[in-house]
Design an enzyme around this catalytic site. Structure first.
Site, PDB file in Angstrom:
ATOM      1  N   LYS A  49       0.621  -1.334  -0.047  1.00  0.00           N
ATOM      2  CA  LYS A  49       0.149   0.000   0.054  1.00  0.00           C
ATOM      3  C   LYS A  49       1.131   1.241   0.021  1.00  0.00           C
ATOM      4  O   LYS A  49       0.591   2.159  -0.544  1.00  0.00           O
ATOM      5  CB  LYS A  49      -0.968  -0.163   1.149  1.00  0.00           C
ATOM      6  CG  LYS A  49      -1.963  -1.073   1.207  1.00  0.00           C
ATOM      7  CD  LYS A  49      -2.999  -1.185   2.423  1.00  0.00           C
ATOM      8  CE  LYS A  49      -3.872  -2.324   2.162  1.00  0.00           C
ATOM      9  NZ  LYS A  49      -4.457  -2.529   3.388  1.00  0.00           N
ATOM     10  N   GLN A  92      -4.280  -1.250   9.495  1.00  0.00           N
ATOM     11  CA  GLN A  92      -4.282  -2.783   8.896  1.00  0.00           C
ATOM     12  C   GLN A  92      -4.865  -3.758   9.866  1.00  0.00           C
ATOM     13  O   GLN A  92      -4.406  -3.881  10.988  1.00  0.00           O
ATOM     14  CB  GLN A  92      -2.755  -3.132   8.634  1.00  0.00           C
ATOM     15  CG  GLN A  92      -2.699  -4.309   7.911  1.00  0.00           C
ATOM     16  CD  GLN A  92      -3.437  -4.378   6.406  1.00  0.00           C
ATOM     17  OE1 GLN A  92      -3.188  -3.312   5.809  1.00  0.00           O
ATOM     18  NE2 GLN A  92      -4.022  -5.478   6.172  1.00  0.00           N
ATOM     19  N   ASP A 115     -10.812   3.244   4.471  1.00  0.00           N
ATOM     20  CA  ASP A 115     -11.154   1.728   4.175  1.00  0.00           C
ATOM     21  C   ASP A 115     -12.587   1.913   4.375  1.00  0.00           C
ATOM     22  O   ASP A 115     -13.267   0.838   3.688  1.00  0.00           O
ATOM     23  CB  ASP A 115     -10.646   1.023   5.273  1.00  0.00           C
ATOM     24  CG  ASP A 115      -9.478   0.326   4.867  1.00  0.00           C
ATOM     25  OD1 ASP A 115      -9.033  -0.016   3.791  1.00  0.00           O
ATOM     26  OD2 ASP A 115      -8.652  -0.170   5.815  1.00  0.00           O
TER      27      ASP A 115
END
Ligand code: NDP
Length: 279
Positions: A49, A92, A115
């Site tokens: 990422k 994460q 997200d």
């Protein structure tokens, strides 16, 4: 002829478009990525990422912790929320078991929730208000649109009801006027149900579950699953080789949904800054 929905190429195209867009913004978007623990897969995902972010011109700052307490992590998120220079915050998952994942995700400012996992953003998706959308389902929609623009009236079946994939996926299909059925581990007659699907999305996490005789001729098939086989190879939730000829379009694994998930994270970060600029 079956169309191979090449997520690797589409993601490349999305990144190129984002890089162009970023050049026209008054400053570079900034993404904060938080990684806790020492799960090797998570470390690889975070590395990918960060690399993708840097390539398109997003400033990426990683916060890596072997261990951190709930209150320290909440304090870090509060600092990042208050920092006007930070546009997106990503934690994460999975977090180590001693941390309360729900509380952590809910602490992120919904405007910086790149997200799309914050309950407020999930709720906005449900009522049809603009909000950051979870990256994987968002990427799946772009892949579906490679095969067909107008989805009105199509029957869609989504296998899997997780909050990060299945549920938002069903909402996005509904928003585009599909008639959507959600399936899960308790669904009866799953093969029969799948045979009604013009669009079939598999987000199960079990290798090659979807067989050729589950597929309606001419269906668009999106395989979200990422499973590692004993021989070390990756495969999806769909028996790709057996299903391929029956589909109008199908995603491969790897190089299908996976690269699009990262591209959509970048897109959500850019959009977070754009929203801020337009306020
Ligand atoms: P979850 O484990 O949270 O959800 C799996 C879902 O599949 C559940 O709703 C479960 O039903 C359902 N399910 C399990 N077994 C069956 C079965 N035999 N028949 C029908 N339904 C079944 O997984 P995620 O949604 O997080 O992820 C799904 C897959 O997608 C995984 O392989 C994951 O690695 C992959 N993934 C890939 C991403 C990408 O970028 N390509 C991103 C995110 C995930 P129930 O609710 O009843 O338990």
């Amino acid at each position: 002829m079956t169309l191979l929905l090449n997520g690797f190429e589409l993601a490349k195209q999305c990144r190129a478009e984002l890089a162009e867009k970023i050049k026209s913004l008054s400053r570079a978007p900034k993404l904060a990525v938080i990684l806790v623990g020492n799960d090797p897969a998570s470390a690889v995902y975070v590395g990918n990422k960060e690399k993708a972010a840097k390539e398109v011109g997003i400033e990426s700052v990683a916060y890596r912790f072997e261990e951190i307490s709930q209150s320290e992590l909440l304090a870090l998120i509060a600092r990042l929320n208050a920092d006007n220079g930070v546009d997106g915050i990503l934690v994460q998952l999975p977090l180590p078991r001693d941390l309360n994942e729900k509380e952590i995700l809910q602490a992120i400012d919904p405007a910086k929730d790149v997200d799309g996992f914050h309950p407020l953003n999930l709720g906005k998706l449900l009522i049809g208000e603009p909000a950051p959308v979870a990256c994987t389902p968002k990427g799946c929609m772009k892949l579906i649109h490679l095969a067909k623009q107008d989805l009105t009236g199509l029957r869609a079946v989504v296998i899997g009801r997780s909050v990060i994939v299945g549920k938002p996926m069903a909402q996005l299909l509904l928003k585009e006027n599909c008639t959507v059925t959600m399936a899960h581990s308790k669904t009866e007659n799953l093969p029969e149900l799948c045979r009604t699907a013009d669009i079939l999305v598999a987000a199960i996490g079990k290798p090659k579950t979807v067989k050729a005789d589950w597929i309606k001729n001419g269906a668009i098939v999106i395989d979200v699953g990422i499973n590692r086989l004993e021989n070390g190879k990756l495969c999806g939730d769909v028996d790709f080789d057996a299903c391929f000829d029956k589909c109008a379009a199908i995603t491969p694994v790897p190089k299908g949904v996976g690269p699009m998930t990262i591209a959509m994270l970048l897109e959500n970060t850019v959009e977070a800054l754009e929203r801020k600029i337009s306020l």
